[in-house]
Design a protein around this motif. Sequence first.
Motif, mmCIF file in Angstrom:
data_model
loop_
_atom_site.group_PDB
_atom_site.id
_atom_site.type_symbol
_atom_site.label_atom_id
_atom_site.label_comp_id
_atom_site.label_asym_id
_atom_site.label_seq_id
_atom_site.Cartn_x
_atom_site.Cartn_y
_atom_site.Cartn_z
ATOM 1 N N GLN A 127 -10.168 5.124 -7.311
ATOM 2 C CA GLN A 127 -10.401 6.576 -7.285
ATOM 3 C C GLN A 127 -9.123 7.357 -6.965
ATOM 4 O O GLN A 127 -8.705 8.218 -7.719
ATOM 5 N N CYS A 128 -8.477 7.047 -5.818
ATOM 6 C CA CYS A 128 -7.291 7.840 -5.453
ATOM 7 C C CYS A 128 -5.989 7.191 -5.912
ATOM 8 O O CYS A 128 -4.918 7.756 -5.732
ATOM 9 N N GLN A 129 -6.107 5.997 -6.515
ATOM 10 C CA GLN A 129 -4.968 5.308 -7.125
ATOM 11 C C GLN A 129 -3.948 4.802 -6.111
ATOM 12 O O GLN A 129 -2.874 4.344 -6.487
ATOM 13 N N ALA A 130 -4.231 4.915 -4.827
ATOM 14 C CA ALA A 130 -3.271 4.455 -3.817
ATOM 15 C C ALA A 130 -3.243 2.934 -3.781
ATOM 16 O O ALA A 130 -4.277 2.281 -3.927
ATOM 17 N N GLU A 131 -2.051 2.375 -3.583
ATOM 18 C CA GLU A 131 -1.960 0.958 -3.269
ATOM 19 C C GLU A 131 -2.202 0.830 -1.769
ATOM 20 O O GLU A 131 -1.535 1.480 -0.970
ATOM 21 N N LEU A 132 -3.167 0.014 -1.422
ATOM 22 C CA LEU A 132 -3.615 -0.066 -0.025
ATOM 23 C C LEU A 132 -3.037 -1.303 0.640
ATOM 24 O O LEU A 132 -2.998 -2.373 0.035
ATOM 25 N N ASN A 133 -2.594 -1.151 1.879
ATOM 26 C CA ASN A 133 -2.390 -2.342 2.701
ATOM 27 C C ASN A 133 -3.768 -2.883 3.056
ATOM 28 O O ASN A 133 -4.754 -2.133 3.066
ATOM 29 N N TRP A 134 -3.826 -4.162 3.371
ATOM 30 C CA TRP A 134 -5.134 -4.720 3.718
ATOM 31 C C TRP A 134 -5.713 -4.016 4.941
ATOM 32 O O TRP A 134 -6.931 -3.862 5.071
ATOM 33 N N SER A 135 -4.848 -3.531 5.827
ATOM 34 C CA SER A 135 -5.343 -2.813 7.016
ATOM 35 C C SER A 135 -5.877 -1.428 6.660
ATOM 36 O O SER A 135 -6.495 -0.762 7.491
ATOM 37 N N ASP A 136 -5.651 -0.971 5.409
ATOM 38 C CA ASP A 136 -6.200 0.318 4.969
ATOM 39 C C ASP A 136 -7.602 0.183 4.370
ATOM 40 O O ASP A 136 -8.202 1.173 3.985
ATOM 41 N N VAL A 137 -8.066 -1.060 4.225
ATOM 42 C CA VAL A 137 -9.412 -1.267 3.681
ATOM 43 C C VAL A 137 -10.410 -1.137 4.834
ATOM 44 O O VAL A 137 -10.207 -1.696 5.919
ATOM 45 N N THR A 138 -11.464 -0.344 4.620
ATOM 46 C CA THR A 138 -12.484 -0.155 5.647
ATOM 47 C C THR A 138 -13.641 -1.111 5.388
ATOM 48 O O THR A 138 -14.304 -1.038 4.348
#
Length: 183
Positions: A127-138
């Motif tokens: 959706q927001c196209q951001a590359e997430l660190n694993w710690s950014d996953v909820t």
Amino acid sequence: MHSLVFCPEPGELLEFNQGTLLAALQQIGLISNTPSSASSGCATDFPAGDRFLDLIIFMGCSPAVQLEPGAQGSAHCYISLQQHPSPGQLYAGSQSRPARCGLCKAPIETSRLLGCIEKQRLPTCSQCQAELNWSDVTWNKTIGMARVALVINNIFPHEAVPADELISTIKNGSGINWRYFYI
Ligand SMILES: [Zn+2]
């Protein structure tokens, strides 16, 4: 059958002394003093200790809890300490709801996360196209990811609830904060 999974809270250090944690779990009687011979690979398995039924509270009219292997090899409760290489293993089951992007809250398909772990890539939010660190996953109460996990195998979700004594022993025995969920 399902499992109850404890894992360190996201962002916790993982360099705790696992021997100290296991000794604490043996002392309160969650696990027996000797690992089972079936232990292999990334997991060390333990039969339930003599206070297992004080430390995991079985709610409602659940059937008799089977703590030892049955004659036909039917599923019984046992406890595993599991370790995985970076970035970790995804713990999900048939009833898991998807994790969410920590930035925009959009759900992230579990299959997508599995593919990223396999390819050693970071997930990207569709959706927001951001590359997430694993710690950014909820994560939520039905899914999680861990490099170290304590797993109570073969229970029914939410019928087996960890007692406060168990939760505090896991925390104090490791020196870090843990979360738990059901898969
Ligand atoms: Zn997003």
